[in-house]
Write an enzyme that holds these catalytic residues in place. Structure first.
Site, PDB file in Angstrom:
ATOM      1  N   VAL A  12       0.841  -1.203   0.000  1.00  0.00           N
ATOM      2  CA  VAL A  12       0.000   0.000   0.000  1.00  0.00           C
ATOM      3  C   VAL A  12       0.875   1.251   0.000  1.00  0.00           C
ATOM      4  O   VAL A  12       0.739   2.135  -0.849  1.00  0.00           O
ATOM      5  CB  VAL A  12      -0.940  -0.018   1.221  1.00  0.00           C
ATOM      6  N   ASP A  31      10.453   3.866   6.412  1.00  0.00           N
ATOM      7  CA  ASP A  31      10.119   2.544   6.907  1.00  0.00           C
ATOM      8  C   ASP A  31      11.122   2.166   7.993  1.00  0.00           C
ATOM      9  O   ASP A  31      12.255   2.658   7.982  1.00  0.00           O
ATOM     10  CB  ASP A  31      10.191   1.530   5.728  1.00  0.00           C
ATOM     11  N   LYS A  36      15.028  -2.902   3.661  1.00  0.00           N
ATOM     12  CA  LYS A  36      14.049  -2.567   2.611  1.00  0.00           C
ATOM     13  C   LYS A  36      14.391  -1.179   2.037  1.00  0.00           C
ATOM     14  O   LYS A  36      14.412  -0.987   0.824  1.00  0.00           O
ATOM     15  CB  LYS A  36      12.654  -2.565   3.237  1.00  0.00           C
ATOM     16  N   LYS A 208     -14.696   1.422   3.259  1.00  0.00           N
ATOM     17  CA  LYS A 208     -13.614   0.480   2.959  1.00  0.00           C
ATOM     18  C   LYS A 208     -14.008  -0.942   3.367  1.00  0.00           C
ATOM     19  O   LYS A 208     -13.931  -1.881   2.569  1.00  0.00           O
ATOM     20  CB  LYS A 208     -12.332   0.908   3.691  1.00  0.00           C
ATOM     21  N   ASN A 212     -14.816  -4.164   0.830  1.00  0.00           N
ATOM     22  CA  ASN A 212     -14.014  -5.396   0.836  1.00  0.00           C
ATOM     23  C   ASN A 212     -14.818  -6.609   1.254  1.00  0.00           C
ATOM     24  O   ASN A 212     -14.735  -7.669   0.644  1.00  0.00           O
ATOM     25  CB  ASN A 212     -12.814  -5.226   1.775  1.00  0.00           C
ATOM     26  N   CYS A 264      -5.866  -8.872   2.647  1.00  0.00           N
ATOM     27  CA  CYS A 264      -7.005  -7.991   2.949  1.00  0.00           C
ATOM     28  C   CYS A 264      -8.301  -8.725   3.242  1.00  0.00           C
ATOM     29  O   CYS A 264      -8.839  -8.602   4.331  1.00  0.00           O
ATOM     30  CB  CYS A 264      -7.190  -7.026   1.791  1.00  0.00           C
ATOM     31  N   LYS A 267      -8.483 -10.735   6.506  1.00  0.00           N
ATOM     32  CA  LYS A 267      -8.421  -9.952   7.754  1.00  0.00           C
ATOM     33  C   LYS A 267      -9.542  -8.938   7.840  1.00  0.00           C
ATOM     34  O   LYS A 267     -10.108  -8.684   8.900  1.00  0.00           O
ATOM     35  CB  LYS A 267      -7.048  -9.308   7.915  1.00  0.00           C
TER      36      LYS A 267
HETATM   37  C1  UDX Z   1      -1.072  -3.614   4.888  1.00  0.00           C
HETATM   38  C2  UDX Z   1      -2.414  -4.289   4.925  1.00  0.00           C
HETATM   39  O1  UDX Z   1      -2.325  -5.438   4.100  1.00  0.00           O
HETATM   40  C3  UDX Z   1      -3.455  -3.379   4.373  1.00  0.00           C
HETATM   41  O2  UDX Z   1      -4.744  -3.935   4.557  1.00  0.00           O
HETATM   42  C4  UDX Z   1      -3.396  -2.088   5.122  1.00  0.00           C
HETATM   43  O3  UDX Z   1      -4.353  -1.233   4.530  1.00  0.00           O
HETATM   44  C5  UDX Z   1      -2.011  -1.480   5.005  1.00  0.00           C
HETATM   45  O4  UDX Z   1      -1.050  -2.383   5.547  1.00  0.00           O
HETATM   46  P1  UDX Z   1       0.686  -3.692   3.090  1.00  0.00           P
HETATM   47  O5  UDX Z   1       1.238  -2.551   2.334  1.00  0.00           O
HETATM   48  O6  UDX Z   1       0.569  -5.036   2.462  1.00  0.00           O
HETATM   49  O7  UDX Z   1      -0.748  -3.314   3.565  1.00  0.00           O
HETATM   50  O8  UDX Z   1       1.533  -3.765   4.453  1.00  0.00           O
HETATM   51  P2  UDX Z   1       2.856  -4.575   4.675  1.00  0.00           P
HETATM   52  O9  UDX Z   1       3.213  -5.315   3.426  1.00  0.00           O
HETATM   53  O10 UDX Z   1       2.679  -5.288   5.946  1.00  0.00           O
HETATM   54  O11 UDX Z   1       3.947  -3.397   4.856  1.00  0.00           O
HETATM   55  C6  UDX Z   1       3.828  -2.469   5.887  1.00  0.00           C
HETATM   56  C7  UDX Z   1       5.181  -1.737   5.958  1.00  0.00           C
HETATM   57  O12 UDX Z   1       5.193  -0.868   7.101  1.00  0.00           O
HETATM   58  C8  UDX Z   1       6.370  -2.699   6.139  1.00  0.00           C
HETATM   59  O13 UDX Z   1       7.352  -2.376   5.190  1.00  0.00           O
HETATM   60  C9  UDX Z   1       6.894  -2.389   7.566  1.00  0.00           C
HETATM   61  O14 UDX Z   1       8.293  -2.505   7.674  1.00  0.00           O
HETATM   62  C10 UDX Z   1       6.470  -0.946   7.739  1.00  0.00           C
HETATM   63  N1  UDX Z   1       6.339  -0.538   9.134  1.00  0.00           N
HETATM   64  C11 UDX Z   1       5.663  -1.324  10.031  1.00  0.00           C
HETATM   65  C12 UDX Z   1       6.916   0.686   9.551  1.00  0.00           C
HETATM   66  O15 UDX Z   1       7.543   1.376   8.753  1.00  0.00           O
HETATM   67  N2  UDX Z   1       6.774   1.095  10.839  1.00  0.00           N
HETATM   68  C13 UDX Z   1       6.116   0.320  11.764  1.00  0.00           C
HETATM   69  O16 UDX Z   1       6.034   0.722  12.933  1.00  0.00           O
HETATM   70  C14 UDX Z   1       5.548  -0.913  11.348  1.00  0.00           C
HETATM   71  C1  UDX Z   2      -8.547  -6.766  -2.458  1.00  0.00           C
HETATM   72  C2  UDX Z   2      -9.549  -5.780  -3.005  1.00  0.00           C
HETATM   73  O1  UDX Z   2      -9.919  -6.187  -4.327  1.00  0.00           O
HETATM   74  C3  UDX Z   2      -8.940  -4.387  -3.054  1.00  0.00           C
HETATM   75  O2  UDX Z   2      -9.909  -3.461  -3.492  1.00  0.00           O
HETATM   76  C4  UDX Z   2      -8.479  -4.013  -1.643  1.00  0.00           C
HETATM   77  O3  UDX Z   2      -7.837  -2.750  -1.649  1.00  0.00           O
HETATM   78  C5  UDX Z   2      -7.494  -5.039  -1.134  1.00  0.00           C
HETATM   79  O4  UDX Z   2      -8.087  -6.347  -1.165  1.00  0.00           O
HETATM   80  P1  UDX Z   2      -6.430  -8.058  -3.314  1.00  0.00           P
HETATM   81  O5  UDX Z   2      -6.671  -8.867  -2.084  1.00  0.00           O
HETATM   82  O6  UDX Z   2      -5.092  -7.480  -3.557  1.00  0.00           O
HETATM   83  O7  UDX Z   2      -7.473  -6.810  -3.347  1.00  0.00           O
HETATM   84  O8  UDX Z   2      -6.771  -8.962  -4.608  1.00  0.00           O
HETATM   85  P2  UDX Z   2      -8.134  -9.396  -5.291  1.00  0.00           P
HETATM   86  O9  UDX Z   2      -7.942  -9.280  -6.742  1.00  0.00           O
HETATM   87  O10 UDX Z   2      -9.275  -8.725  -4.662  1.00  0.00           O
HETATM   88  O11 UDX Z   2      -8.203 -10.996  -4.949  1.00  0.00           O
HETATM   89  C6  UDX Z   2      -8.381 -11.375  -3.625  1.00  0.00           C
HETATM   90  C7  UDX Z   2      -8.582 -12.885  -3.610  1.00  0.00           C
HETATM   91  O12 UDX Z   2      -9.854 -13.216  -4.172  1.00  0.00           O
HETATM   92  C8  UDX Z   2      -7.544 -13.665  -4.413  1.00  0.00           C
HETATM   93  O13 UDX Z   2      -7.183 -14.834  -3.700  1.00  0.00           O
HETATM   94  C9  UDX Z   2      -8.283 -14.027  -5.686  1.00  0.00           C
HETATM   95  O14 UDX Z   2      -7.798 -15.239  -6.259  1.00  0.00           O
HETATM   96  C10 UDX Z   2      -9.692 -14.213  -5.166  1.00  0.00           C
HETATM   97  N1  UDX Z   2     -10.718 -13.997  -6.189  1.00  0.00           N
HETATM   98  C11 UDX Z   2     -10.879 -12.753  -6.726  1.00  0.00           C
HETATM   99  C12 UDX Z   2     -11.532 -15.059  -6.546  1.00  0.00           C
HETATM  100  O15 UDX Z   2     -11.368 -16.185  -6.052  1.00  0.00           O
HETATM  101  N2  UDX Z   2     -12.513 -14.860  -7.465  1.00  0.00           N
HETATM  102  C13 UDX Z   2     -12.719 -13.636  -8.039  1.00  0.00           C
HETATM  103  O16 UDX Z   2     -13.613 -13.509  -8.861  1.00  0.00           O
HETATM  104  C14 UDX Z   2     -11.872 -12.550  -7.666  1.00  0.00           C
END
Ligand code: UDX
Ligand code: UDX
Length: 438
Positions: A12, A31, A36, A208, A212, A264, A267
């Site tokens: 994100v 971060d 990273k 949101k 989802n 996503c 959770k």
């Molecule tokens: C996650 C969740 O999946 C999403 O639903 C939510 O909206 C945003 O956080 P994502 O970008 O996948 O999204 O997070 P993640 O891949 O876990 O990365 C979070 C980053 O934050 C990591 O790089 C981690 O090192 C960093 N972080 C975490 C900080 O910089 N400071 C902190 O205190 C904790």
């Molecule tokens: C999802 C939401 O789509 C996005 O808007 C939000 O910000 C984060 O969560 P993401 O989880 O990255 O995005 O991928 P997505 O394409 O939504 O797929 C999620 C899961 O659903 C995957 O395991 C995918 O294989 C499954 N899926 C999706 C299905 O099984 N069938 C479908 O028709 C679509």
């Protein structure tokens, strides 16, 4: 042009921060993960996302995007701060907000001039006021700030496209000043007529989760329809296609499969149910979606067991596809994890290939064999389970597959192989609601 800080460079934070720098703003991504940040400063991305590498490179070269671990400077230089740290699911199904809390305290500690503070991470409905309170109580100088909720809707695997061409931008803001600043931040989108919605913080958070959870519900629904199609001899592809021609339903997110994964849906659905219970209500539809999804992953294992004459013992079984969806290296909550665990527990000799997620899965299952192509992974196998619909698996030649397998057995959990060709080649096969001749 605004000076903007993103805290958290995960899927994100990194994608959104890079996207905002592409709008012409000066973005600093910070971060705690030093390795990273070091990699990012050397042009090495921590995640696989189509188009992201070029976008990061372009904006770093233009001097609009930089990466640091210096939180104090990143906070004090910013006009707008985005919180984009992980909000993983805790054991109890609740969103774990410890990272958000720690970042909010750090922001409060260093804040010195008026700043818009914006949470992009998905946080439970009603968390906004809690975050505001933490920032205020951690800031001894009473520095003015406005809090915003700006949830992200990007999907992994299409994150850059989804961020640059969103269906809508949702801004939850109680202050008009803060909203106007966010309109400037998202300026280019506003110009190309992407709607920027102004609502309250709690409504933005609710949008949101509601979005989802509904998408997850749609997937569990079509998975149950697929299972019934199998029992009745109907074709779920035709069902979902024709259902989708009703504008009220839309064909999107009606693809049956092994059960949804990712960081996503699993959770956010659990958190939504939890928020509902905390307010004395039951979100029965979403509870059902969660239960159905868990059962769907188990159903795939049962299908594979049936194809393997009831057991996996001492059989070589190949898993094609490890990521929770194509075009990403993310394996979080992937249906492949449940499948590999069951194959291992059942005494199977597991082989695996995924175009992007081998390394990620090796962290979880270090003692299975990983290969660099589907052909190598399938060599002499007694059966194959296709778990992720990567394009290169769509192109698998059934003849070729048969020639390298010891036994022509395949479970196609994404319905990407031709039933007709599988039958012509005397495969023993199964899929998800699509057993009909195409
Ligand atoms: C996650 C969740 O999946 C999403 O639903 C939510 O909206 C945003 O956080 P994502 O970008 O996948 O999204 O997070 P993640 O891949 O876990 O990365 C979070 C980053 O934050 C990591 O790089 C981690 O090192 C960093 N972080 C975490 C900080 O910089 N400071 C902190 O205190 C904790
Ligand atoms: C999802 C939401 O789509 C996005 O808007 C939000 O910000 C984060 O969560 P993401 O989880 O990255 O995005 O991928 P997505 O394409 O939504 O797929 C999620 C899961 O659903 C995957 O395991 C995918 O294989 C499954 N899926 C999706 C299905 O099984 N069938 C479908 O028709 C679509």
């Amino acid at each position: 042009m605004k000076k903007i800080t993103f805290i958290g460079t995960g899927y994100v934070g990194l994608v959104s921060g890079t996207g905002i720098s592409d709008f012409g703003h000066k973005v600093t991504c910070v971060d705690i993960a030093k390795d990273k940040i070091h990699d990012l400063n050397n042009g090495k991305l921590p995640i696989y996302e189509p188009g992201l590498h070029e976008l990061v490179k372009k904006n770093m070269e233009a001097g609009r995007l930089n990466f640091t671990t210096d939180m104090k400077k990143a906070i004090q230089d910013a006009d707008v701060i985005f919180i984009a740290v992980g909000t993983p699911m805790g054991e109890d199904g609740k969103s774990n907000l410890k990272y958000v809390e720690s970042v909010a305290m750090t922001i409060g500690k260093y804040l010195r001039t008026y700043t818009v503070i914006c949470t992009k991470s998905t946080v439970p409905v009603g968390t906004g006021s809690w975050i505001e309170g933490i920032i205020r109580s951690s800031n001894k100088q009473n520095t003015p700030f406005d809090y915003i909720s700006n949830p992200e809707f990007l999907r992994e695997g299409s994150a850059v496209k989804d961020f640059l061409w969103p269906d809508r931008v949702v801004i939850g803001a109680s202050s008009q000043t803060a909203f106007d600043i966010m309109k400037e931040v998202y300026g280019p989108l506003y110009i190309n007529k992407r709607s920027i919605v102004h609502t309250s913080v709690v409504t933005a958070e609710m949008i949101k989760y509601s979005s989802n959870a509904f998408l997850a519900l749609k997937i569990s629904y079509i998975n149950e329809v697929a299972n019934l199609c199998e029992a009745l001899g109907a074709d779920v592809h035709m069902v979902s296609k024709i259902m989708g021609q009703d504008g009220r339903i839309s064909p999107k997110f009606l693809h049956p499969g092994p059960g949804y994964g990712g960081s996503c849906f699993p959770k956010d659905t659990e958190a939504f149910v939890d928020i509902s219970k905390e307010n004395g209500l039951r979100m029965l539809t979403v509870e059902a979606a969660i239960k159905t999804n868990k059962k769907q992953k188990i159903r795939m294992v049962d299908k594979m067991k049936k194809l393997m004459a009831g057991n996996f013992n001492n059989k070589i079984i190949t898993v094609l596809g490890l990521a929770f969806k194509p075009n990403t290296d993310d394996i979080r909550e992937s249906a492949s994890i449940d499948m590999i665990k069951a194959l291992q527990d059942g005494g199977g000799d597991v082989r695996a290939f995924d175009p992007a997620a081998n390394d990620a899965m090796r962290e979880v299952f270090p003692n299975i064999s990983y290969f660099n192509s589907w052909e190598e992974a399938c060599q002499n196998a007694d059966g194959v389970a296709i778990m992720t619909e990567w394009n290169e698996f769509r192109g698998i030649s059934i003849n070729r597959l048969k020639s390298i397998l010891r036994n022509p057995i395949v479970l196609d959990t994404r319905n990407i192989l031709s039933v007709k060709k599988l039958k012509e080649n005397n495969f023993s096969f199964d899929n998800v609601g699509h057993l009909i001749e195409r």
